[in-house]
Design a protein around this motif. Sequence first.
Motif, PDB file in Angstrom:
ATOM      1  N   ALA A   8     -14.805  50.278  -5.329  1.00 10.61           N
ATOM      2  CA  ALA A   8     -15.601  51.386  -5.847  1.00 10.61           C
ATOM      3  C   ALA A   8     -15.316  52.651  -5.042  1.00 10.61           C
ATOM      4  O   ALA A   8     -16.215  53.231  -4.413  1.00 10.61           O
ATOM      5  CB  ALA A   8     -17.085  51.040  -5.810  1.00 10.61           C
ATOM      6  N   ASN A   9     -14.061  53.064  -5.065  1.00  6.55           N
ATOM      7  CA  ASN A   9     -13.674  54.230  -4.299  1.00  6.55           C
ATOM      8  C   ASN A   9     -12.324  54.740  -4.791  1.00  6.55           C
ATOM      9  O   ASN A   9     -11.785  54.220  -5.775  1.00  6.55           O
ATOM     10  CB  ASN A   9     -13.622  53.911  -2.799  1.00  6.55           C
ATOM     11  N   ARG A  10     -11.775  55.703  -4.097  1.00  2.00           N
ATOM     12  CA  ARG A  10     -10.520  56.344  -4.473  1.00  2.00           C
ATOM     13  C   ARG A  10      -9.739  56.695  -3.204  1.00  2.00           C
ATOM     14  O   ARG A  10     -10.171  56.411  -2.102  1.00  2.00           O
ATOM     15  CB  ARG A  10     -10.798  57.631  -5.276  1.00  2.00           C
ATOM     16  N   GLY A  11      -8.581  57.323  -3.385  1.00  2.00           N
ATOM     17  CA  GLY A  11      -7.846  57.854  -2.243  1.00  2.00           C
ATOM     18  C   GLY A  11      -7.327  56.798  -1.298  1.00  2.00           C
ATOM     19  O   GLY A  11      -7.124  55.635  -1.663  1.00  2.00           O
ATOM     20  N   GLU A  12      -7.112  57.217  -0.041  1.00  2.00           N
ATOM     21  CA  GLU A  12      -6.443  56.338   0.917  1.00  2.00           C
ATOM     22  C   GLU A  12      -7.235  55.071   1.213  1.00  2.00           C
ATOM     23  O   GLU A  12      -6.640  54.020   1.440  1.00  2.00           O
ATOM     24  CB  GLU A  12      -6.134  57.102   2.207  1.00  2.00           C
ATOM     25  N   ILE A  13      -8.566  55.146   1.208  1.00  2.00           N
ATOM     26  CA  ILE A  13      -9.329  53.951   1.543  1.00  2.00           C
ATOM     27  C   ILE A  13      -9.242  52.910   0.434  1.00  2.00           C
ATOM     28  O   ILE A  13      -9.228  51.701   0.696  1.00  2.00           O
ATOM     29  CB  ILE A  13     -10.799  54.292   1.884  1.00  2.00           C
ATOM     30  N   ALA A  14      -9.154  53.357  -0.820  1.00  2.00           N
ATOM     31  CA  ALA A  14      -8.981  52.403  -1.919  1.00  2.00           C
ATOM     32  C   ALA A  14      -7.633  51.697  -1.794  1.00  2.00           C
ATOM     33  O   ALA A  14      -7.527  50.479  -2.001  1.00  2.00           O
ATOM     34  CB  ALA A  14      -9.087  53.122  -3.262  1.00  2.00           C
ATOM     35  N   VAL A  15      -6.602  52.450  -1.432  1.00  2.00           N
ATOM     36  CA  VAL A  15      -5.269  51.855  -1.225  1.00  2.00           C
ATOM     37  C   VAL A  15      -5.323  50.836  -0.093  1.00  2.00           C
ATOM     38  O   VAL A  15      -4.780  49.728  -0.201  1.00  2.00           O
ATOM     39  CB  VAL A  15      -4.236  52.950  -0.909  1.00  2.00           C
ATOM     40  N   ARG A  16      -5.982  51.202   0.999  1.00  2.00           N
ATOM     41  CA  ARG A  16      -6.080  50.308   2.164  1.00  2.00           C
ATOM     42  C   ARG A  16      -6.762  48.990   1.789  1.00  2.00           C
ATOM     43  O   ARG A  16      -6.297  47.906   2.178  1.00  2.00           O
ATOM     44  CB  ARG A  16      -6.890  51.029   3.259  1.00  2.00           C
ATOM     45  N   ILE A  17      -7.840  49.064   1.045  1.00  2.00           N
ATOM     46  CA  ILE A  17      -8.573  47.854   0.671  1.00  2.00           C
ATOM     47  C   ILE A  17      -7.755  46.997  -0.292  1.00  2.00           C
ATOM     48  O   ILE A  17      -7.716  45.761  -0.162  1.00  2.00           O
ATOM     49  CB  ILE A  17      -9.934  48.229   0.052  1.00  2.00           C
ATOM     50  N   ILE A  18      -7.097  47.623  -1.245  1.00  2.00           N
ATOM     51  CA  ILE A  18      -6.279  46.878  -2.211  1.00  2.00           C
ATOM     52  C   ILE A  18      -5.169  46.114  -1.494  1.00  2.00           C
ATOM     53  O   ILE A  18      -4.900  44.943  -1.801  1.00  2.00           O
ATOM     54  CB  ILE A  18      -5.701  47.833  -3.271  1.00  2.00           C
ATOM     55  N   LYS A  19      -4.536  46.742  -0.516  1.00  2.00           N
ATOM     56  CA  LYS A  19      -3.462  46.066   0.222  1.00  2.00           C
ATOM     57  C   LYS A  19      -3.995  44.866   1.010  1.00  2.00           C
ATOM     58  O   LYS A  19      -3.330  43.826   1.095  1.00  2.00           O
ATOM     59  CB  LYS A  19      -2.757  47.061   1.148  1.00  2.00           C
ATOM     60  N   ALA A  20      -5.190  45.000   1.584  1.00  2.00           N
ATOM     61  CA  ALA A  20      -5.796  43.868   2.292  1.00  2.00           C
ATOM     62  C   ALA A  20      -6.074  42.727   1.326  1.00  2.00           C
ATOM     63  O   ALA A  20      -5.841  41.546   1.641  1.00  2.00           O
ATOM     64  CB  ALA A  20      -7.081  44.314   2.985  1.00  2.00           C
ATOM     65  N   CYS A  21      -6.567  43.060   0.142  1.00  2.00           N
ATOM     66  CA  CYS A  21      -6.825  42.044  -0.879  1.00  2.00           C
ATOM     67  C   CYS A  21      -5.542  41.346  -1.286  1.00  2.00           C
ATOM     68  O   CYS A  21      -5.502  40.114  -1.454  1.00  2.00           O
ATOM     69  CB  CYS A  21      -7.490  42.671  -2.101  1.00  2.00           C
ATOM     70  N   GLN A  22      -4.474  42.118  -1.457  1.00  2.00           N
ATOM     71  CA  GLN A  22      -3.196  41.535  -1.843  1.00  2.00           C
ATOM     72  C   GLN A  22      -2.713  40.522  -0.810  1.00  2.00           C
ATOM     73  O   GLN A  22      -2.207  39.453  -1.155  1.00  2.00           O
ATOM     74  CB  GLN A  22      -2.162  42.649  -2.025  1.00  2.00           C
ATOM     75  N   GLU A  23      -2.892  40.847   0.480  1.00  2.00           N
ATOM     76  CA  GLU A  23      -2.472  39.922   1.534  1.00  2.00           C
ATOM     77  C   GLU A  23      -3.312  38.642   1.527  1.00  2.00           C
ATOM     78  O   GLU A  23      -2.819  37.570   1.915  1.00  2.00           O
ATOM     79  CB  GLU A  23      -2.575  40.609   2.891  1.00  2.00           C
ATOM     80  N   LEU A  24      -4.561  38.761   1.068  1.00  2.00           N
ATOM     81  CA  LEU A  24      -5.439  37.589   1.001  1.00  2.00           C
ATOM     82  C   LEU A  24      -5.303  36.827  -0.314  1.00  2.00           C
ATOM     83  O   LEU A  24      -5.952  35.798  -0.506  1.00  2.00           O
ATOM     84  CB  LEU A  24      -6.899  38.030   1.176  1.00  2.00           C
ATOM     85  N   GLY A  25      -4.465  37.350  -1.222  1.00  2.00           N
ATOM     86  CA  GLY A  25      -4.289  36.698  -2.511  1.00  2.00           C
ATOM     87  C   GLY A  25      -5.424  36.936  -3.478  1.00  2.00           C
ATOM     88  O   GLY A  25      -5.661  36.135  -4.390  1.00  2.00           O
ATOM     89  N   VAL A  26      -6.154  38.064  -3.295  1.00  2.00           N
ATOM     90  CA  VAL A  26      -7.296  38.388  -4.132  1.00  2.00           C
ATOM     91  C   VAL A  26      -6.890  39.455  -5.154  1.00  2.00           C
ATOM     92  O   VAL A  26      -6.284  40.470  -4.805  1.00  2.00           O
ATOM     93  CB  VAL A  26      -8.474  38.917  -3.276  1.00  2.00           C
TER      94      VAL A  26
END
Length: 501
Positions: A8-26
């Motif tokens: 529920a966000n945008r910009g650099e923090i949304a990118v940061r969270i998405i990448k963490a999710c990708q590493e966790l397989g989420v």
Amino acid sequence: MFKKILIANRGEIAVRIIKACQELGVKTVAIYSDVDKNAPHVMIADEAVPLGDPTPIESYLNIPKIIEIAKERDVEAIHPGYGFLAENPDFAEACKTAGITFIGPTAKVISLMGDKIAAKKTMENAGVPVIPGYHGPKQDTESLVKEGEKIGFPLLVKAAAGGGGKGMRIVHSIDELPDAIESAKRESKSSFGDDTVFLEKYLDKPRHIEFQVLADNHGHTIHLFERECSIQRRHQKIIEETPSPVMTPELREKMGEAAVRAAEAVGYTNAGTVEFMVDGNLNFYFMEMNTRLQVEHPITEFTTGVDLVKWQIKIASDQELTLKQDQLIQRGHAIECRIYAEDPSNGFLPSTGTLRRVEEPSGPNIRVDSGITSNLEVTPYYDPLLSKLIVAAENRNEAIDKMIWALSHYVVMGVTTNIPFLKKVLEHEEFRKGNITTHFIDNYFKEWLTRKHGLPVDAIIALAVYDAMHPRKQEVVRYKEADPHSPWRYVGRWRIGGEIE
């Protein structure tokens, strides 16, 4: 572990969270307003859902719409990032009601720590040092003036529901106090819907030092050391570092224990930050607790090796903390610079336009958390933060040198940025010595803080002629700013280059 998370966000923090999710397989679901349809966070998410109208209240602050999207996409959890709804207890409660996990503390804790007066009383009861002041119920000007006399001068008038420097006044004498109280109340009411204020002793040579904490649902709470956040403009951080150049092992132990005690006193869970003020004699006092991930979290990640975003997600999925306090250590020194689309030489006014070219620096221990790409439009709708530049080195001097090099190799064309200003701060002799306080920019960069008095008449005429010869379709911006901390709310009446006389 969750299968799908909405950011529920945008910009650099949304990118940061998405990448963490990708590493966790989420799997991830991004949301975006009309002006963000080509933003990086939209491009890298597994799914992306439009919000429409870019005004914050209709997009990233629209709780019913976000909850509806989460339900439609079978989302199990929502990560709020920072800003927007991250510290909104109503949003956390709405998630709970919808059967969706809010990745953060409970609504009750968010509400408690969001009330600055209640938070300070709670900390006092927990034995955490607080700044001497008045946090009582009397809110009429006469009573507050009497309490101010007892505290002594200088003192601060602060909004109970405030943040980002809004509703804050520095008062040097009894004669200034009544006007300062009334002014702070008006601004607080306008920004936060609450005109409650409190008074605090103004500290000598104040430093802003915060401690990162993590707490799980199984009774384990740890701290991950400090971050020095004293370099600020408009009471907002622009350069952060860890370790703090003023920190001693003894002070770190005391402040770390106080941070853990503060978190435990309110039953805190997930990632949070306990913020302290430290005076010239190294006495420290609780200031507030941010019940979310901090903008500056990467410097802690660099020096501890701990991925804070992953741990947020793990804790929210009810995993137990495996990190032990006595096993955590800091390695080297890390610095973060916030890259803003703003003009430091013109009162830090935000800058908008199309990013014609973006080239990020790269090299060993250089990290860029970014929400921008070339050809992206920077609009007035949201905070002007473009990215964060983070470096790490063996010691503070090497980290400063590395950051100066990285800033020199960071290219952002199309809007004015604060990159040159950040370099000047880092190159300053007193910064190199570690002699920094929250007054650093006011003390050493006053000439940068003065708005210019407009463009030369010839330049204005030339611009008018150019516009007349090159007609273009202009977009009508339907803008209603809902973020109380947005600099766009407070620029006043202005024109190109300066303020209207």
